[in-house]
Design a protein around this motif. Structure first.
Motif, PDB file in Angstrom:
ATOM      1  N   LYS A  11       0.836  -1.207   0.000  1.00  0.00           N
ATOM      2  CA  LYS A  11       0.000   0.000   0.000  1.00  0.00           C
ATOM      3  C   LYS A  11       0.870   1.256   0.000  1.00  0.00           C
ATOM      4  N   ASP A  12       1.948   1.237   0.780  1.00  0.00           N
ATOM      5  CA  ASP A  12       2.854   2.386   0.804  1.00  0.00           C
ATOM      6  C   ASP A  12       3.494   2.593  -0.567  1.00  0.00           C
ATOM      7  N   ALA A  13       3.932   1.496  -1.184  1.00  0.00           N
ATOM      8  CA  ALA A  13       4.569   1.591  -2.510  1.00  0.00           C
ATOM      9  C   ALA A  13       3.568   2.115  -3.545  1.00  0.00           C
ATOM     10  N   PHE A  14       2.356   1.564  -3.525  1.00  0.00           N
ATOM     11  CA  PHE A  14       1.357   2.006  -4.491  1.00  0.00           C
ATOM     12  C   PHE A  14       0.958   3.458  -4.240  1.00  0.00           C
ATOM     13  N   ASN A  15       0.763   3.828  -2.975  1.00  0.00           N
ATOM     14  CA  ASN A  15       0.401   5.208  -2.664  1.00  0.00           C
ATOM     15  C   ASN A  15       1.476   6.183  -3.129  1.00  0.00           C
ATOM     16  N   HIS A  16       2.735   5.755  -3.075  1.00  0.00           N
ATOM     17  CA  HIS A  16       3.797   6.630  -3.583  1.00  0.00           C
ATOM     18  C   HIS A  16       3.651   6.800  -5.097  1.00  0.00           C
ATOM     19  N   CYS A  17       3.331   5.703  -5.801  1.00  0.00           N
ATOM     20  CA  CYS A  17       3.085   5.813  -7.251  1.00  0.00           C
ATOM     21  C   CYS A  17       1.870   6.694  -7.517  1.00  0.00           C
ATOM     22  N   CYS A  27       9.372   4.225  -9.507  1.00  0.00           N
ATOM     23  CA  CYS A  27       8.566   3.673  -8.415  1.00  0.00           C
ATOM     24  C   CYS A  27       7.692   2.519  -8.900  1.00  0.00           C
ATOM     25  N   TRP A  28       7.097   2.695 -10.061  1.00  0.00           N
ATOM     26  CA  TRP A  28       6.220   1.652 -10.607  1.00  0.00           C
ATOM     27  C   TRP A  28       7.017   0.380 -10.875  1.00  0.00           C
ATOM     28  N   GLU A  29       8.156   0.530 -11.537  1.00  0.00           N
ATOM     29  CA  GLU A  29       8.984  -0.642 -11.862  1.00  0.00           C
ATOM     30  C   GLU A  29       9.435  -1.365 -10.596  1.00  0.00           C
ATOM     31  N   LYS A  35      -1.420   1.193 -18.254  1.00  0.00           N
ATOM     32  CA  LYS A  35      -1.784   1.847 -19.511  1.00  0.00           C
ATOM     33  C   LYS A  35      -2.627   3.111 -19.304  1.00  0.00           C
ATOM     34  N   ILE A  36      -3.355   3.160 -18.194  1.00  0.00           N
ATOM     35  CA  ILE A  36      -4.191   4.332 -17.923  1.00  0.00           C
ATOM     36  C   ILE A  36      -3.622   5.168 -16.771  1.00  0.00           C
ATOM     37  N   LYS A  37      -2.323   5.092 -16.577  1.00  0.00           N
ATOM     38  CA  LYS A  37      -1.659   5.779 -15.460  1.00  0.00           C
ATOM     39  C   LYS A  37      -1.919   7.273 -15.438  1.00  0.00           C
ATOM     40  N   ASP A  38      -2.083   7.877 -16.604  1.00  0.00           N
ATOM     41  CA  ASP A  38      -2.326   9.321 -16.646  1.00  0.00           C
ATOM     42  C   ASP A  38      -3.698   9.691 -16.095  1.00  0.00           C
TER      43      ASP A  38
END
Length: 170
Positions: free
Chosen positions: A108-114, A127-129, A148-151
């Motif tokens: 959750k911490d890693a994803f929240n940073h992304c 961060c994503w990689e 693919k929809i990161k934006d």
């Protein structure tokens, strides 16, 4: 009506005539009130769900302005409809499902940073990689689709529209 009148021939009009009449009557009743119906529905939705927020502005002619930002879940049909009906609105997909990873606080911490901790595309990519590698998500179709929809959900990549500081995870 047929039963009460004693048969279809006693009614004086066909089923098609009846349906056309009802349709015209409904259209006349909502004519000019469609904006109010939308607003009423939003208020009803909001009263049942404290997470629903909306604000609207009317044009001089009484019509709703096109929304600036729309936040939804990742429903593809909703995304397609928003692009078609409100092409000027910025649509943000809300990230809402992670399976077993949802209970892992380090994930959750890693994803929240992304999601909201990156200030540049380069930082997001790093961060994503790292997250994909650390949690062995490289073969996940869902995470590939999410990338693919990161934006639409990463605040560092979607700075070109106003969202009242609402994150796509809220």
């Amino acid at each position: 009506m047929c039963h009460e009148a004693g048969g279809e021939e006693a009614v004086g009009h066909s089923i098609k005539d009846h349906l056309n009449f009802v349709t015209r009557k409904k259209m006349k009743e909502i004519e000019g009130g469609d904006v109010q119906n939308v607003i009423d529905n939003l208020y009803n939705l909001q009263s049942g769900d404290p997470d629903v927020f909306f604000r609207f502005r009317l044009k001089e002619n009484g019509k709703l302005e096109t929304p600036v930002s729309v936040f939804t879940d990742q429903d593809q049909a909703m995304s397609n409809a928003i692009m078609k009906i409100m092409p000027l609105a910025s649509h943000t997909n809300v990230v809402s499902r992670f399976g077993a990873l949802k209970r892992d606080t380090t994930f959750k911490d890693a994803f929240n940073h992304c999601l909201s901790g990156c200030v540049s595309e380069e930082e997001f990519e790093r961060c994503w990689e790292k997250m994909i590698t650390t949690y062995n998500l490289g073969n996940s179709k869902w995470f590939k689709r999410l990338y693919k929809i990161k934006d639409k959900w990463c605040t560092g990549l979607s700075k070109d529209f106003f969202s009242s500081r609402i994150l796509s995870s809220q």
